[in-house]
Design a protein around this motif. Structure first.
Motif, short mmCIF file in Angstrom:
data_model
loop_
_atom_site.label_atom_id
_atom_site.label_comp_id
_atom_site.label_asym_id
_atom_site.label_seq_id
_atom_site.Cartn_x
_atom_site.Cartn_y
_atom_site.Cartn_z
N ILE A 136 0.58 -1.10 0.05
CA ILE A 136 -0.12 -0.01 0.04
C ILE A 136 0.90 1.38 -0.01
N VAL A 137 2.19 1.22 -0.15
CA VAL A 137 3.15 2.24 0.04
C VAL A 137 2.66 3.24 -1.19
N PRO A 138 2.43 2.51 -2.32
CA PRO A 138 2.27 3.57 -3.45
C PRO A 138 0.81 4.53 -3.27
N ASP A 139 0.13 4.36 -2.22
CA ASP A 139 -0.89 4.86 -2.26
C ASP A 139 -0.82 6.14 -0.85
N PHE A 140 0.33 6.24 -0.42
CA PHE A 140 0.56 7.04 0.66
C PHE A 140 2.00 7.49 0.62
N ASP A 141 2.23 8.63 1.44
CA ASP A 141 3.55 9.11 1.38
C ASP A 141 4.42 8.45 2.40
N VAL A 142 3.81 8.11 3.54
CA VAL A 142 4.52 7.04 4.67
C VAL A 142 3.60 6.15 5.29
#
Length: 299
Positions: A136-142
């Protein structure tokens, strides 16, 4: 069309000769001529023509050179915007947290970012059974992630993993339980007790299996819950023992006592995951600094 070739065409309009363009752009005259010929092939029209011993722009070349000026200005503005963006910790940072990490980090983090002008954090909770936090990292900054047992190969996903804290996982007992008088408990001490477990696909399930392995007997799982608050309330009510994280469980008045688990001494590793390009942003770095400061005060 290649922007660099458009810049060469624009320079020819401004400077009037290939030699002058070569000197200004630190190229050879032949390199400048080659760039212009390649640009002509790209646009499918002649852009220059012979004028005496030099080159002059055709009407098509003159029109494209004027358009190239707009492109160069736009790029310069974008570069300046980017330099300003990289120099200041302003902007929005999207943060994904699992519930206990939210309780652990969010209050202090939000207090910290209020002191940074222009910096905003918007947090989203994610299901704790989301074993593939990296996904899910591509959907968030951190993304705040955790693992029980061997740390996953987050770096193999071309991500940056910033270690925050190793949180002990303790046995939770109701106040007044005979084992609560001990400084620590062993798998053999708890294996005969009723247990509040977790869904079988949760990371904590592996720890329960380790308790069974070391004790040489199966646990009696009477209930399974993903919400640690529900589990804690059932432990307090005397419905069974459980494994809970130390920093976010059994607060004052909870009716629950935490004791370290001897022989296994389990922990969960909590880290911040992010893309490499996100780590270049001052706003993200400011959030990571705040998370590290909070984590340092936990252990």
């Amino acid at each position: 069309m290649d922007v660099r070739r458009l810049e060469v065409l624009r320079e020819l309009k401004l400077r009037g000769s290939v030699t002058a363009v070569a000197q200004a752009t630190h190229r050879t005259p032949s390199a400048v001529s080659q760039q212009l010929k390649t640009l002509e092939r790209e646009v499918g029209a002649p852009l220059t023509e012979r004028s005496g011993r030099g080159l002059a722009l055709t009407p098509a070349g003159d029109a494209l050179a004027r358009a190239a000026a707009d492109v160069v200005v736009a790029i310069a503005r974008a570069e300046e915007t980017w330099r300003t963006y990289l120099a200041s910790p302003e902007g929005l940072v999207d943060l994904a947290v699992f519930p206990t990490a939210g309780r652990m980090f969010l209050p202090g983090l939000l207090r910290a970012v209020r002191g940074v002008p222009g910096l905003e954090v918007v947090a989203t909770d994610v299901d704790p059974q989301h074993a593939d936090f990296a996904g899910i990292v591509p959907d968030f900054d951190v993304v705040l992630a955790h693992s029980v047992g061997p740390a996953p190969a987050w770096k193999d996903r071309h991500l940056i993993a910033v270690p925050l804290v190793d949180e002990p996982l303790d046995v939770a007992l109701p106040e007044g339980h005979p084992l609560a008088e001990r400084a620590e408990v062993a798998p053999a001490d708890v294996v005969s007790e009723p247990f509040i477990g977790v869904p079988v696909d949760f990371p904590y399930q592996r720890l329960l299996q380790e308790i069974e392995r070391v004790a040489g007997a199966p646990l009696t799982i009477v209930q399974r819950f993903s919400d640690t608050r529900v589990t804690e309330s059932l432990v307090a009510a005397g419905e069974g023992l459980a494994v809970l994280p130390r920093f976010t469980s059994a607060g004052p008045g909870s009716g629950v006592v935490l004791r370290p688990l001897a022989q296994l001494a389990p922990t969960r590793r909590i880290a911040a995951l992010l893309r490499r390009e996100s780590a270049e942003r001052p706003s993200v770095r400011a959030v990571l600094d705040a998370l590290r400061t909070i984590a340092a005060g936990l252990s």
